[in-house]
Motif scaffolding. Structure first.
Motif, mmCIF file in Angstrom:
data_model
loop_
_atom_site.group_PDB
_atom_site.id
_atom_site.type_symbol
_atom_site.label_atom_id
_atom_site.label_comp_id
_atom_site.label_asym_id
_atom_site.label_seq_id
_atom_site.Cartn_x
_atom_site.Cartn_y
_atom_site.Cartn_z
ATOM 1 N N PHE A 178 23.703 53.056 32.459
ATOM 2 C CA PHE A 178 22.940 52.714 33.656
ATOM 3 C C PHE A 178 22.625 53.998 34.411
ATOM 4 C CE2 PHE A 178 22.048 51.058 37.818
ATOM 5 C CZ PHE A 178 21.465 49.828 37.579
ATOM 6 N N CYS A 179 21.386 54.138 34.811
ATOM 7 C CA CYS A 179 20.901 55.409 35.378
ATOM 8 C C CYS A 179 21.705 55.826 36.615
ATOM 9 C CB CYS A 179 19.423 55.276 35.725
ATOM 10 S SG CYS A 179 18.671 56.799 36.346
ATOM 11 N N ASN A 180 22.193 57.069 36.597
ATOM 12 C CA ASN A 180 22.900 57.671 37.734
ATOM 13 C C ASN A 180 24.039 56.791 38.236
ATOM 14 O OD1 ASN A 180 21.090 59.901 37.759
ATOM 15 N ND2 ASN A 180 19.626 58.702 38.959
ATOM 16 N N ASN A 181 24.812 56.265 37.322
ATOM 17 C CA ASN A 181 25.908 55.365 37.686
ATOM 18 C C ASN A 181 27.235 55.947 37.219
ATOM 19 O OD1 ASN A 181 27.301 52.259 36.731
ATOM 20 N ND2 ASN A 181 26.928 52.867 38.838
ATOM 21 N N THR A 182 27.930 56.617 38.141
ATOM 22 C CA THR A 182 29.245 57.196 37.873
ATOM 23 C C THR A 182 30.182 56.798 38.993
ATOM 24 O OG1 THR A 182 28.308 59.089 36.696
ATOM 25 C CG2 THR A 182 30.542 59.323 37.522
ATOM 26 N N LYS A 183 31.370 56.307 38.639
ATOM 27 C CA LYS A 183 32.325 55.871 39.652
ATOM 28 C C LYS A 183 33.688 56.520 39.399
ATOM 29 C CE LYS A 183 29.693 52.877 41.867
ATOM 30 N NZ LYS A 183 29.823 51.430 41.656
ATOM 31 N N TYR A 184 34.353 56.900 40.512
ATOM 32 C CA TYR A 184 35.697 57.469 40.434
ATOM 33 C C TYR A 184 36.721 56.425 40.872
ATOM 34 C CZ TYR A 184 33.964 62.190 39.597
ATOM 35 O OH TYR A 184 33.373 63.293 39.041
ATOM 36 N N SER A 185 37.897 56.530 40.303
ATOM 37 C CA SER A 185 38.965 55.569 40.560
ATOM 38 C C SER A 185 39.730 55.921 41.832
ATOM 39 C CB SER A 185 39.936 55.546 39.376
ATOM 40 O OG SER A 185 40.712 56.746 39.378
ATOM 41 N N ASN A 186 40.718 55.101 42.102
ATOM 42 C CA ASN A 186 41.723 55.397 43.117
ATOM 43 C C ASN A 186 42.572 56.591 42.685
ATOM 44 O OD1 ASN A 186 42.521 53.304 41.067
ATOM 45 N ND2 ASN A 186 44.550 53.872 41.830
ATOM 46 N N SER A 187 43.273 57.185 43.625
ATOM 47 C CA SER A 187 44.205 58.268 43.306
ATOM 48 C C SER A 187 45.542 57.685 42.859
ATOM 49 C CB SER A 187 44.418 59.174 44.518
ATOM 50 O OG SER A 187 43.203 59.784 44.919
ATOM 51 N N PHE A 188 46.173 58.384 41.939
ATOM 52 C CA PHE A 188 47.500 57.955 41.458
ATOM 53 C C PHE A 188 48.398 59.180 41.402
ATOM 54 C CE2 PHE A 188 50.816 56.816 38.524
ATOM 55 C CZ PHE A 188 51.054 55.480 38.788
ATOM 56 N N ASN A 189 49.629 59.011 41.896
ATOM 57 C CA ASN A 189 50.560 60.142 41.959
ATOM 58 C C ASN A 189 51.933 59.710 41.456
ATOM 59 O OD1 ASN A 189 51.651 62.635 42.476
ATOM 60 N ND2 ASN A 189 51.885 62.306 44.677
ATOM 61 N N PHE A 190 52.458 60.437 40.496
ATOM 62 C CA PHE A 190 53.816 60.198 40.044
ATOM 63 C C PHE A 190 54.797 60.833 41.036
ATOM 64 C CE2 PHE A 190 51.506 60.009 35.957
ATOM 65 C CZ PHE A 190 51.948 58.773 35.522
ATOM 66 N N THR A 191 55.916 60.170 41.236
ATOM 67 C CA THR A 191 56.969 60.714 42.083
ATOM 68 C C THR A 191 58.218 60.941 41.242
ATOM 69 O OG1 THR A 191 57.670 58.480 42.719
ATOM 70 C CG2 THR A 191 56.109 59.602 44.167
ATOM 71 N N LEU A 192 59.019 61.900 41.674
ATOM 72 C CA LEU A 192 60.231 62.262 40.932
ATOM 73 C C LEU A 192 61.321 61.248 41.222
ATOM 74 C CD1 LEU A 192 61.705 64.319 39.114
ATOM 75 C CD2 LEU A 192 62.343 65.542 41.199
ATOM 76 N N ALA A 193 61.839 60.622 40.173
ATOM 77 C CA ALA A 193 62.927 59.659 40.322
ATOM 78 C C ALA A 193 64.221 60.404 40.628
ATOM 79 C CB ALA A 193 63.071 58.820 39.059
ATOM 80 N N GLU A 194 65.010 59.867 41.564
ATOM 81 C CA GLU A 194 66.279 60.514 41.922
ATOM 82 C C GLU A 194 67.260 60.415 40.766
ATOM 83 O OE1 GLU A 194 67.827 58.879 45.458
ATOM 84 O OE2 GLU A 194 66.135 59.508 46.722
ATOM 85 N N GLU A 195 67.904 61.545 40.510
ATOM 86 C CA GLU A 195 68.923 61.561 39.455
ATOM 87 C C GLU A 195 70.155 60.805 39.938
ATOM 88 O OE1 GLU A 195 68.570 62.708 36.502
ATOM 89 O OE2 GLU A 195 66.672 63.789 36.711
ATOM 90 N N SER A 196 70.632 59.890 39.129
ATOM 91 C CA SER A 196 71.821 59.135 39.509
ATOM 92 C C SER A 196 73.061 60.026 39.420
ATOM 93 C CB SER A 196 72.002 57.917 38.607
ATOM 94 O OG SER A 196 72.099 58.319 37.255
ATOM 95 N N ASN A 197 73.952 59.933 40.428
ATOM 96 C CA ASN A 197 75.160 60.765 40.479
ATOM 97 C C ASN A 197 76.335 59.975 39.879
ATOM 98 O OD1 ASN A 197 77.182 62.531 41.033
ATOM 99 N ND2 ASN A 197 76.750 62.713 43.236
ATOM 100 N N HIS A 198 76.630 60.251 38.602
ATOM 101 C CA HIS A 198 77.682 59.518 37.908
ATOM 102 C C HIS A 198 79.078 59.910 38.393
ATOM 103 C CE1 HIS A 198 74.771 57.797 35.145
ATOM 104 N NE2 HIS A 198 74.282 59.022 34.947
#
Length: 233
Positions: A178-198
């Motif tokens: 479709f002529c001149n039809n480009t769409k960008y998505s939402n932003s997505f960000n990974f976050t660092l999971a906290e290391e469990s303290n055994h």
């Protein structure tokens, strides 16, 4: 001398079979030989649409408006001249509907990850004519070659989270013919999971054991050792 009627050709005057909704199109039906006058009849799915008469070998033109999916095809035209008894039919023709794509959705099964972990990102536009081409970005930098999908399915890439720089903002881009039809998505960000303290539960357990030992020792001293000492005196 009378010429034998040849099979007509049905072609779009605009030169492409890709159309948009509510678009006006023109079909041309023409034959290379025959004995005028000629009659051209346009059919859609064996139903008569319109008829055009010509006094020479000039094409018959049919104007249509694409209002719904049922207007896509298949079209054929029939040519008849002054000497043929049954006429000749053309090739079949079907339009392809071009639909603008919707804003794609960028997602992942998990938003929290650790260093050294593999993750996936998927990008999907729910609407839009196929095929659709997707490209993934981190910031403004492309992180994948174009992924072309011929079906209504998500484009998927695999990522390896190796360092803190991999915890950035990701996006994807979708586009189709479709002529001149480009769409960008939402932003997505990974976050660092906290290391469990055994070790923390172990420390708490040892602390409780030590506390119970001290309490037991104090009780033993109070009820057994001290009375025994006084009695011996």
């Amino acid at each position: 001398f009378p010429e034998m009627l040849s099979n007509p050709r049905l072609i779009p005057v605009q030169g492409t079979l890709n159309v948009m909704m509510n678009q006006n199109v023109t079909l041309s039906c023409c034959t290379d030989s025959g004995s005028p006058p000629l009659r051209y009849t346009l059919f859609k799915s064996n139903q008569k649409v319109a008829t055009v008469n010509r006094t020479d070998l000039t094409p018959g033109l049919f104007n249509l408006t694409i209002n719904s999916a049922s207007d896509m095809g298949g079209y054929k035209c029939k040519a008849e001249d002054s000497i043929s008894s049954s006429g000749k039919y053309s090739n079949s023709l079907t339009f392809t509907l071009l639909e603008p794509i919707s804003k794609p959705l960028l997602s992942s099964p998990t938003s929290q990850t650790k260093k050294g972990q593999n993750v996936t990102l998927s990008c999907l536009s729910e609407n839009g004519s196929l095929p659709i081409t997707y490209i993934f970005f981190k910031g403004r930098r492309s992180i994948s070659p174009p992924v072309k999908t011929e079906k209504r399915e998500a484009a998927v890439i695999f990522l390896f989270i190796n360092s803190s720089s991999d915890f950035g903002i990701y996006k994807c881009r979708a586009e189709n013919s479709f002529c001149n039809n480009t769409k960008y998505s939402n932003s997505f960000n990974f976050t660092l999971a906290e290391e469990s303290n055994h070790s923390q539960p172990l420390i708490i357990s040892l602390g409780l054991i030590l506390l119970l030992f001290v309490i037991g020792l104090a009780l033993a001293i109070h009820f057994f050792i001290i009375p025994s000492y006084k009695a011996s005196e």
